[in-house]
Write a protein that holds these residues in place. Structure first.
Motif, PDB file in Angstrom:
ATOM      1  N   GLU A  63       0.832  -1.210   0.000  1.00  0.00           N
ATOM      2  CA  GLU A  63       0.000   0.000   0.000  1.00  0.00           C
ATOM      3  C   GLU A  63       0.864   1.258   0.000  1.00  0.00           C
ATOM      4  O   GLU A  63       0.544   2.253  -0.661  1.00  0.00           O
ATOM      5  N   THR A  69      -9.284   7.477  -4.579  1.00  0.00           N
ATOM      6  CA  THR A  69      -8.988   6.154  -4.009  1.00  0.00           C
ATOM      7  C   THR A  69      -7.730   5.575  -4.648  1.00  0.00           C
ATOM      8  O   THR A  69      -7.456   5.799  -5.824  1.00  0.00           O
ATOM      9  N   VAL A  70      -6.956   4.841  -3.843  1.00  0.00           N
ATOM     10  CA  VAL A  70      -5.787   4.091  -4.324  1.00  0.00           C
ATOM     11  C   VAL A  70      -5.845   2.705  -3.695  1.00  0.00           C
ATOM     12  O   VAL A  70      -5.856   2.583  -2.471  1.00  0.00           O
ATOM     13  N   ASP A  71      -5.911   1.666  -4.521  1.00  0.00           N
ATOM     14  CA  ASP A  71      -5.882   0.285  -4.019  1.00  0.00           C
ATOM     15  C   ASP A  71      -4.670  -0.400  -4.638  1.00  0.00           C
ATOM     16  O   ASP A  71      -4.430  -0.269  -5.837  1.00  0.00           O
ATOM     17  N   SER A  72      -3.920  -1.159  -3.842  1.00  0.00           N
ATOM     18  CA  SER A  72      -2.703  -1.819  -4.329  1.00  0.00           C
ATOM     19  C   SER A  72      -2.691  -3.279  -3.897  1.00  0.00           C
ATOM     20  O   SER A  72      -3.173  -3.608  -2.806  1.00  0.00           O
ATOM     21  N   GLN A  73      -2.123  -4.119  -4.757  1.00  0.00           N
ATOM     22  CA  GLN A  73      -1.947  -5.537  -4.420  1.00  0.00           C
ATOM     23  C   GLN A  73      -0.642  -6.019  -5.027  1.00  0.00           C
ATOM     24  O   GLN A  73      -0.230  -5.530  -6.094  1.00  0.00           O
ATOM     25  N   VAL A 129       0.213  -4.120  -8.496  1.00  0.00           N
ATOM     26  CA  VAL A 129      -0.855  -3.524  -9.306  1.00  0.00           C
ATOM     27  C   VAL A 129      -1.522  -2.440  -8.465  1.00  0.00           C
ATOM     28  O   VAL A 129      -1.802  -2.636  -7.288  1.00  0.00           O
ATOM     29  N   PHE A 166      -4.641   0.575  -8.471  1.00  0.00           N
ATOM     30  CA  PHE A 166      -5.897   0.980  -9.091  1.00  0.00           C
ATOM     31  C   PHE A 166      -6.303   2.305  -8.478  1.00  0.00           C
ATOM     32  O   PHE A 166      -6.457   2.414  -7.269  1.00  0.00           O
ATOM     33  N   SER A 218      -8.728   5.986  -8.591  1.00  0.00           N
ATOM     34  CA  SER A 218      -9.830   6.769  -9.141  1.00  0.00           C
ATOM     35  C   SER A 218      -9.714   8.192  -8.631  1.00  0.00           C
ATOM     36  O   SER A 218      -9.173   8.435  -7.536  1.00  0.00           O
ATOM     37  N   SER A 268     -10.578   6.699 -13.994  1.00  0.00           N
ATOM     38  CA  SER A 268      -9.964   5.557 -13.311  1.00  0.00           C
ATOM     39  C   SER A 268      -8.704   5.180 -14.077  1.00  0.00           C
ATOM     40  O   SER A 268      -8.632   5.365 -15.309  1.00  0.00           O
ATOM     41  N   GLN A 269      -7.723   4.683 -13.359  1.00  0.00           N
ATOM     42  CA  GLN A 269      -6.464   4.312 -13.998  1.00  0.00           C
ATOM     43  C   GLN A 269      -5.851   3.143 -13.251  1.00  0.00           C
ATOM     44  O   GLN A 269      -5.952   3.062 -12.020  1.00  0.00           O
ATOM     45  N   MET A 270      -5.227   2.205 -13.989  1.00  0.00           N
ATOM     46  CA  MET A 270      -4.516   1.138 -13.312  1.00  0.00           C
ATOM     47  C   MET A 270      -3.079   1.088 -13.796  1.00  0.00           C
ATOM     48  O   MET A 270      -2.812   1.359 -14.979  1.00  0.00           O
TER      49      MET A 270
END
Lengths: 123, 125
Positions: free
Chosen positions: B6, B68-72, B81, B83, B85, B100-102
């Motif tokens: 994260e 938002t920022v999501d990470s894995q 990765v 993700f 928005s 949105s962007q990845m």
């Protein structure tokens, strides 16, 4: 195999399973799979399926607007980036969402979801 | 491990959009010859073409505001990765654009990351 065709086929299969047989999604995840659902992190097929089948709505319909895909590296993985609408039964307005999947090949020639991130797109 | 991923995602996102908004030509430092960008459905590969695309977008000033920022972790050694928005405010425009962007980040080996995969979509109302 055409990557675009693979991505499109996966997306259609994923959302039709979600909309008609949500428990069937379990086949698309493995123990190493990770889901971030509106910021909540869940790992492993069992926990992920439990989360998706316990969402607070029974019937839903996904309508997909865009699908973009790219190969993720030498292991044959594929990244799929989706946007669309989610119509819940009884709700007047659909919810807009974006989702990304990182698909990895299985020895049997199909794909499973290694990474899955879902976000609603609020106005 | 989770928190580290994260932190990497958040640090990258802050850096990426700061460069985009303040010094767009420097974004080139984040891509390599194998990098791929899909921008509103258009596919672009490699540092030169990606740089050209981003520098030729039809606006000079812009500001990204991240929601938002999501990470894995992505299964490649140290890959992440991410993700995102948020909103994109263009100079002179009344309403911001939602997007949105990845990103798929791969370690460079020198302690930083480069963007191997990048996909961007506007989220229309």
């Amino acid at each position: 195999m055409d990557p675009d065709a693979v991505a499109k086929a996966f997306v259609e299969h994923y959302y039709s399973t979600f909309d008609t047989n949500r428990a069937g999604l379990a086949n698309l995840y493995q123990e190493s799979s990770m889901l971030s659902f509106e910021g909540q992190k869940i790992q492993g097929s069992q926990s992920i399926t439990a989360k998706l089948t316990s969402l607070p709505f029974q019937q839903c319909q996904h309508a997909i607007t865009t699908v973009d895909c790219q190969p993720s590296g030498p292991a044959g993985g594929m990244l799929v980036f989706v946007s669309g609408n989610l119509q819940l039964a009884g709700e007047q307005h659909p919810l807009k969402f974006s989702q990304m999947f990182h698909l990895m090949p299985t020895p049997q020639g199909s794909f499973y979801v290694l990474n899955d991130i879902f976000r609603l797109n609020y106005a | 491990m989770e928190e580290q991923v994260e932190m990497v995602g958040k640090a990258f996102v802050d850096h990426y959009y700061h460069l985009f908004d303040n010094n767009r030509t420097e974004l080139v430092s984040l891509y390599q010859p194998t990098s791929m960008l899909t921008f509103e459905g258009q596919r672009i590969q490699g540092v030169d073409d990606i740089s050209a695309k981003l520098n030729q977008l039809p606006f000079d000033q812009c500001r990204h505001v991240i929601s938002t920022v999501d990470s894995q972790p992505s299964a490649f050694a140290g890959g992440v990765v991410v993700f995102v928005s948020g909103c994109l405010q263009l100079h002179g425009e009344e309403h911001p654009l939602r997007f949105s962007q990845m990103f798929h980040l791969i370690p460079t080996g020198q302690g930083s990351y480069f963007v191997q995969n990048d996909m961007f979509r506007l989220n229309y109302g």
